[in-house]
Design a protein around this motif. Structure first.
Motif, PDB file in Angstrom:
ATOM      1  N   GLN A 245       0.817  -1.209   0.000  1.00  0.00           N
ATOM      2  CA  GLN A 245       0.000   0.000   0.000  1.00  0.00           C
ATOM      3  C   GLN A 245       0.853   1.262   0.000  1.00  0.00           C
ATOM      4  O   GLN A 245       0.421   2.306  -0.483  1.00  0.00           O
ATOM      5  CB  GLN A 245      -0.953  -0.022   1.198  1.00  0.00           C
ATOM      6  CG  GLN A 245      -1.992  -1.129   1.117  1.00  0.00           C
ATOM      7  CD  GLN A 245      -3.207  -0.870   1.973  1.00  0.00           C
ATOM      8  OE1 GLN A 245      -3.274   0.079   2.723  1.00  0.00           O
ATOM      9  NE2 GLN A 245      -4.194  -1.748   1.861  1.00  0.00           N
ATOM     10  N   ARG A 298      -7.725  -4.478   4.445  1.00  0.00           N
ATOM     11  CA  ARG A 298      -7.116  -3.648   3.411  1.00  0.00           C
ATOM     12  C   ARG A 298      -7.656  -2.219   3.431  1.00  0.00           C
ATOM     13  O   ARG A 298      -6.926  -1.260   3.242  1.00  0.00           O
ATOM     14  CB  ARG A 298      -7.347  -4.257   2.024  1.00  0.00           C
ATOM     15  CG  ARG A 298      -6.482  -5.455   1.721  1.00  0.00           C
ATOM     16  CD  ARG A 298      -6.744  -5.999   0.333  1.00  0.00           C
ATOM     17  NE  ARG A 298      -5.858  -7.096   0.032  1.00  0.00           N
ATOM     18  CZ  ARG A 298      -4.635  -6.954  -0.498  1.00  0.00           C
ATOM     19  NH1 ARG A 298      -4.203  -5.731  -0.786  1.00  0.00           N
ATOM     20  NH2 ARG A 298      -3.883  -8.000  -0.726  1.00  0.00           N
ATOM     21  N   GLU A 302      -5.510   1.175   4.496  1.00  0.00           N
ATOM     22  CA  GLU A 302      -5.356   2.264   3.537  1.00  0.00           C
ATOM     23  C   GLU A 302      -5.752   3.599   4.163  1.00  0.00           C
ATOM     24  O   GLU A 302      -5.076   4.613   3.972  1.00  0.00           O
ATOM     25  CB  GLU A 302      -6.207   1.993   2.300  1.00  0.00           C
ATOM     26  CG  GLU A 302      -6.072   3.061   1.220  1.00  0.00           C
ATOM     27  CD  GLU A 302      -6.889   2.742  -0.016  1.00  0.00           C
ATOM     28  OE1 GLU A 302      -6.788   3.511  -0.985  1.00  0.00           O
ATOM     29  OE2 GLU A 302      -7.628   1.736  -0.021  1.00  0.00           O
ATOM     30  N   THR A 306      -2.952   6.472   4.774  1.00  0.00           N
ATOM     31  CA  THR A 306      -3.165   7.755   4.105  1.00  0.00           C
ATOM     32  C   THR A 306      -3.131   8.897   5.115  1.00  0.00           C
ATOM     33  O   THR A 306      -2.529   9.949   4.865  1.00  0.00           O
ATOM     34  CB  THR A 306      -4.512   7.757   3.356  1.00  0.00           C
ATOM     35  OG1 THR A 306      -4.498   6.729   2.364  1.00  0.00           O
ATOM     36  CG2 THR A 306      -4.768   9.097   2.694  1.00  0.00           C
TER      37      THR A 306
END
Length: 342
Positions: A245, A298, A302, A306
């Motif tokens: 990622q 997942r 993320e 982020t």
């Protein structure tokens, strides 16, 4: 709804308060006032040092529809909460507990279910770090048992939520961040003892949503629930997912914890997901009775990654001060492996 939040200025408590305010609830924070918050005049505040034993005096007989307690750690804390909020002064009390209550039980199954709580406890460990982790679990059990006794004796309307290691935005311990900064600095990432053990954590946002959903639900009174994700990757698999990622190579370097300690590096400070005092829970009861749903691994990874990249800290996370030693140790390990093939 009038909601008392004990704690509420860090991590999950912080997000819970925002969620309650957004829903139009009246929120009162009870804490020592040691950590600033950004809620302004949107919340009422009660200053109280629970360790000093003045919880009932600080509350002064106030009544609330619900209370969420992030700062109950000991039997004395649980007993004081039941005394201060009992007698019809609270509609629902929610205690945030821990999967460590299972870790201190002898031969407790993994993953642990709520019915696995009862049993003989492990003896107090000799080592300082193990002793501190053991004491945390034992003290949380004492707190839970005081709350359970108040339910049995006085029908104190309480629910206990047991959670494993928590990941999310604004994690004050910066656990996930410790891996990310190492992946992004271009060096290898030491993985204590190979990273083959299973990892099952919980996303902070999922805990907050579960708390809000169960408030004032009578069927939860007197019950305990495990909250965690369903996926159970190994640590190596989780680190590889994080690297993918980030768009960075994982550069994992498995190495025994003993070799890491021999270089003066704390394996858990470097790799918090390698802590042997890390619980693994079974969330089946919460799914069945609360309708608990976790965000897929997942997706929440993320979201958190982020957030971390968009809001970088000026200082590296704890344990990073030994980074040069980590890189040197990985180089020695690679050299030894290469030399053996000549």
């Amino acid at each position: 709804m009038r909601v008392l939040v004990l704690g509420g200025t860090r991590f999950m408590g912080h997000f819970l308060v925002y969620r309650l305010l957004a829903a139009g609830h009246q929120v009162t924070l009870l804490n020592r006032g040691a950590t600033p918050d950004a809620f302004g005049d949107r919340v009422a505040r009660v200053r109280c040092d629970r360790a000093a034993g003045d919880l009932a005096q600080a509350l002064g007989g106030r009544e609330f529809d619900a209370a969420v307690d992030f700062t109950a750690y000991t039997a004395a804390d649980g007993r004081a909460a039941a005394q201060a909020l009992g007698g019809g002064r609270i509609g629902h009390y929610v205690m945030i507990s821990t999967g460590s209550v299972y870790l201190v039980r002898e031969a407790c199954p993994r993953p642990s279910r709520e019915r696995d709580y009862d049993g003989s406890l492990l003896p107090e460990p000799a080592g300082e770090e193990d002793r501190a982790a053991w004491a945390y679990g034992v003290n949380k059990r004492g707190c839970e048992e005081e709350i359970a006794a108040a339910w049995q004796r006085d029908r104190f309307p309480a629910t206990v939520l047991r959670i494993p290691m928590v990941n999310g935005e604004r994690d004050p311990y910066r656990r996930l961040d410790r891996y990310i900064v190492r992946m992004l600095d271009g060096g290898p990432l030491l993985v204590p003892d190979g990273g083959g053990h299973a990892v099952r954590h919980v996303y902070s946002g999922d805990v907050v949503r579960a708390i809000v959903k169960l408030l004032l639900v009578p069927s939860t009174f007197g019950e305990a629930y495990n909250l965690c994700m369903d996926e159970t990757p190994t640590l190596t698999e989780l680190l590889e997912l994080i690297a993918s990622q980030l768009g960075a190579p994982a550069r994992l370097a498995p190495i025994p914890s003993a070799a890491i300690r021999a270089r003066g590096i704390d394996p858990v400070a470097m790799s918090p997901f390698s802590d042997r005092w890390m619980s693994m829970l079974d969330p089946a009861k919460a799914r069945a009775e609360l309708g608990f749903q976790h965000t897929p691994l997942r997706r929440w990874l993320e979201t958190v990654i982020t957030s971390l990249l968009a809001n970088p800290r000026s200082e590296p996370p704890g344990g990073y001060e030994k980074r040069a030693e980590e890189i040197a140790l990985a180089a020695e390990l690679a050299g030894a492996a290469g030399g053996g093939g000549r």
